[in-house]
Write a protein that holds these residues in place. Structure first.
Motif, PDB file in Angstrom:
ATOM      1  N   ALA A 125      25.411  29.595  33.142  1.00  0.00           N
ATOM      2  CA  ALA A 125      26.047  29.625  34.460  1.00  0.00           C
ATOM      3  C   ALA A 125      25.819  30.961  35.172  1.00  0.00           C
ATOM      4  N   LEU A 126      25.756  30.888  36.502  1.00  0.00           N
ATOM      5  CA  LEU A 126      25.649  32.059  37.357  1.00  0.00           C
ATOM      6  C   LEU A 126      26.887  32.168  38.238  1.00  0.00           C
ATOM      7  N   VAL A 127      27.225  33.399  38.617  1.00  0.00           N
ATOM      8  CA  VAL A 127      28.358  33.566  39.531  1.00  0.00           C
ATOM      9  C   VAL A 127      28.135  32.768  40.815  1.00  0.00           C
ATOM     10  N   SER A 128      26.900  32.701  41.260  1.00  0.00           N
ATOM     11  CA  SER A 128      26.563  31.982  42.494  1.00  0.00           C
ATOM     12  C   SER A 128      26.724  30.471  42.353  1.00  0.00           C
ATOM     13  N   ASP A 129      26.937  29.963  41.142  1.00  0.00           N
ATOM     14  CA  ASP A 129      27.203  28.527  40.963  1.00  0.00           C
ATOM     15  C   ASP A 129      28.635  28.167  41.336  1.00  0.00           C
ATOM     16  N   SER A 130      29.470  29.151  41.558  1.00  0.00           N
ATOM     17  CA  SER A 130      30.874  28.890  41.915  1.00  0.00           C
ATOM     18  C   SER A 130      30.937  28.108  43.215  1.00  0.00           C
ATOM     19  N   ALA A 131      31.520  26.913  43.150  1.00  0.00           N
ATOM     20  CA  ALA A 131      31.557  26.015  44.312  1.00  0.00           C
ATOM     21  C   ALA A 131      32.353  24.783  43.930  1.00  0.00           C
ATOM     22  N   LEU A 132      32.454  23.854  44.874  1.00  0.00           N
ATOM     23  CA  LEU A 132      33.127  22.571  44.654  1.00  0.00           C
ATOM     24  C   LEU A 132      32.064  21.511  44.377  1.00  0.00           C
ATOM     25  N   TYR A 133      32.218  20.776  43.304  1.00  0.00           N
ATOM     26  CA  TYR A 133      31.219  19.807  42.882  1.00  0.00           C
ATOM     27  C   TYR A 133      31.785  18.396  42.966  1.00  0.00           C
ATOM     28  N   PHE A 134      30.991  17.499  43.551  1.00  0.00           N
ATOM     29  CA  PHE A 134      31.401  16.113  43.724  1.00  0.00           C
ATOM     30  C   PHE A 134      30.434  15.185  43.000  1.00  0.00           C
ATOM     31  N   SER A 188      27.470  -6.072  49.353  1.00  0.00           N
ATOM     32  CA  SER A 188      28.493  -5.843  50.376  1.00  0.00           C
ATOM     33  C   SER A 188      28.823  -4.378  50.549  1.00  0.00           C
ATOM     34  N   THR A 189      28.403  -3.534  49.621  1.00  0.00           N
ATOM     35  CA  THR A 189      28.728  -2.111  49.777  1.00  0.00           C
ATOM     36  C   THR A 189      27.880  -1.474  50.864  1.00  0.00           C
ATOM     37  N   LEU A 190      26.750  -2.124  51.208  1.00  0.00           N
ATOM     38  CA  LEU A 190      25.923  -1.645  52.300  1.00  0.00           C
ATOM     39  C   LEU A 190      25.530  -0.182  52.151  1.00  0.00           C
ATOM     40  N   GLY A 191      25.234   0.221  50.925  1.00  0.00           N
ATOM     41  CA  GLY A 191      24.701   1.557  50.721  1.00  0.00           C
ATOM     42  C   GLY A 191      25.720   2.667  50.684  1.00  0.00           C
ATOM     43  N   ARG A 192      26.984   2.400  50.752  1.00  0.00           N
ATOM     44  CA  ARG A 192      27.963   3.484  50.811  1.00  0.00           C
ATOM     45  C   ARG A 192      28.178   4.110  49.445  1.00  0.00           C
ATOM     46  N   LEU A 193      28.546   5.369  49.449  1.00  0.00           N
ATOM     47  CA  LEU A 193      28.862   6.116  48.244  1.00  0.00           C
ATOM     48  C   LEU A 193      30.372   6.209  48.069  1.00  0.00           C
ATOM     49  N   TYR A 194      30.810   6.176  46.823  1.00  0.00           N
ATOM     50  CA  TYR A 194      32.209   6.431  46.474  1.00  0.00           C
ATOM     51  C   TYR A 194      32.253   7.778  45.755  1.00  0.00           C
ATOM     52  N   PHE A 195      33.123   8.660  46.255  1.00  0.00           N
ATOM     53  CA  PHE A 195      33.182  10.029  45.750  1.00  0.00           C
ATOM     54  C   PHE A 195      34.379  10.262  44.850  1.00  0.00           C
ATOM     55  N   GLY A 196      34.214  11.147  43.871  1.00  0.00           N
ATOM     56  CA  GLY A 196      35.342  11.695  43.153  1.00  0.00           C
ATOM     57  C   GLY A 196      36.061  12.712  44.010  1.00  0.00           C
ATOM     58  N   ARG A 197      37.181  13.249  43.485  1.00  0.00           N
ATOM     59  CA  ARG A 197      37.990  14.177  44.264  1.00  0.00           C
ATOM     60  C   ARG A 197      37.458  15.602  44.237  1.00  0.00           C
ATOM     61  N   GLY A 198      36.451  15.833  43.408  1.00  0.00           N
ATOM     62  CA  GLY A 198      35.853  17.153  43.361  1.00  0.00           C
ATOM     63  C   GLY A 198      36.405  18.018  42.242  1.00  0.00           C
ATOM     64  N   THR A 199      35.543  18.894  41.716  1.00  0.00           N
ATOM     65  CA  THR A 199      35.919  19.862  40.691  1.00  0.00           C
ATOM     66  C   THR A 199      35.502  21.246  41.168  1.00  0.00           C
ATOM     67  N   GLN A 200      36.467  22.149  41.212  1.00  0.00           N
ATOM     68  CA  GLN A 200      36.174  23.524  41.625  1.00  0.00           C
ATOM     69  C   GLN A 200      35.670  24.302  40.414  1.00  0.00           C
ATOM     70  N   LEU A 201      34.431  24.737  40.480  1.00  0.00           N
ATOM     71  CA  LEU A 201      33.835  25.534  39.401  1.00  0.00           C
ATOM     72  C   LEU A 201      33.910  27.007  39.775  1.00  0.00           C
ATOM     73  N   THR A 202      34.451  27.801  38.878  1.00  0.00           N
ATOM     74  CA  THR A 202      34.485  29.255  39.053  1.00  0.00           C
ATOM     75  C   THR A 202      33.773  29.897  37.882  1.00  0.00           C
ATOM     76  N   VAL A 203      32.777  30.694  38.201  1.00  0.00           N
ATOM     77  CA  VAL A 203      32.037  31.440  37.185  1.00  0.00           C
ATOM     78  C   VAL A 203      32.361  32.914  37.380  1.00  0.00           C
ATOM     79  N   TRP A 204      32.950  33.526  36.380  1.00  0.00           N
ATOM     80  CA  TRP A 204      33.304  34.947  36.538  1.00  0.00           C
ATOM     81  C   TRP A 204      32.289  35.833  35.836  1.00  0.00           C
ATOM     82  N   PRO A 205      32.122  37.042  36.398  1.00  0.00           N
ATOM     83  CA  PRO A 205      31.064  37.936  35.876  1.00  0.00           C
ATOM     84  C   PRO A 205      31.305  38.345  34.432  1.00  0.00           C
TER      85      PRO A 205
END
Lengths: 122, 117
Positions: free
Chosen positions: B81-90, B100-117
């Motif tokens: 992992a890099l510090v710059s990887d810190s972000a919200l991941y979906f 019938s879904t017509l190409g739509r995506l279903y998303f998770g609620r997201g995971t906040q990744l924090t990489v500390w030095p």
């Protein structure tokens, strides 16, 4: 450069006012989408369009309206009927499958996003 | 119904250590699976997707994900992992067998990744 452009980045709405968020893409994508993002809730689909002059409601369409008069453009209007419009709005687009029985319906194509627009009620 | 679960709201990892962001899905048919990353005040950036074939998918910025059909999972991984990887991941899923879904995506609620030095 090719991409998806959303404007404005920040918009303030007064009570009872309609506002329109712009979304333009020059990727030649057929499908376009509008998502709303609230903290801790992920992304929720508002409207989507697979082709010009056609669009479908998503999960939270109430209080919103769209149009798709041109392939490149998919503006979203937040009407006064939307009681809690403060959120981050994301526009997206994707290509459609061609040469299949149901183009776009069984697609592994990637959806690409714009940079988003913040809407705040004042 | 289609759904995506990201069981961890936050993941913290030290720089240089391996990272994993978990995702499980539920679809009625066979899935297309996607990972996106979001930096503050920005749109979502595509990282990688699983369509078919090799269960290990490699994507942008050194990320990879493994599709496990029996566990209905698609965990995102990076060896160092890099510090710059810190972000919200979906994580997101599209059911390839339901027209019938017509190409739509279903998303998770997201995971906040924090990489500390």
């Amino acid at each position: 450069d090719g991409g998806i452009t959303q404007s404005p980045k920040y918009l303030f709405r007064k009570e009872g006012q309609n506002v329109t968020l712009s979304c333009e893409q020059n990727l030649n994508h057929d499908a376009m989408y509008w998502y709303r993002q609230d903290p801790g809730q992920g992304l929720r689909l508002i409207y989507y369009s697979q082709i010009v002059n056609d669009f479908q409601k998503g999960d939270i369409a109430e209080g919103y309206s769209v149009s798709r008069e041109k392939k490149e453009s998919f503006p979203l209007t937040v009407t006064s009927a939307q009681k809690n419009p403060t959120a981050f709005y994301l526009c997206a687009s994707s290509p459609r499958d061609r040469g299949t029985t149901n183009p776009g319906l069984k697609s592994g194509n990637t959806i690409y996003f714009g940079e988003g627009s913040w809407l705040t009620v004042v | 119904a289609q759904s995506v679960a990201q069981p961890e709201d936050q993941v913290n990892v030290a720089e240089g250590n391996p990272l994993t962001v978990k995702c499980t899905y539920s679809v009625s048919g066979n899935p297309y699976l996607f990972w996106y990353v979001q930096y503050p005040n920005r749109g979502l950036q595509f990282l990688l997707k699983y369509i078919t074939g090799d269960n290990l998918v490699k994507g942008s910025y050194g990320f990879e994900a493994e599709f496990n059909k029996s566990q209905t999972s698609f965990h995102l991984k990076k060896p160092s992992a890099l510090v710059s990887d810190s972000a919200l991941y979906f994580c997101a899923v599209r059911d390839r067998d339901r027209g019938s879904t017509l190409g739509r995506l279903y998303f998770g609620r997201g995971t906040q990744l924090t990489v500390w030095p």
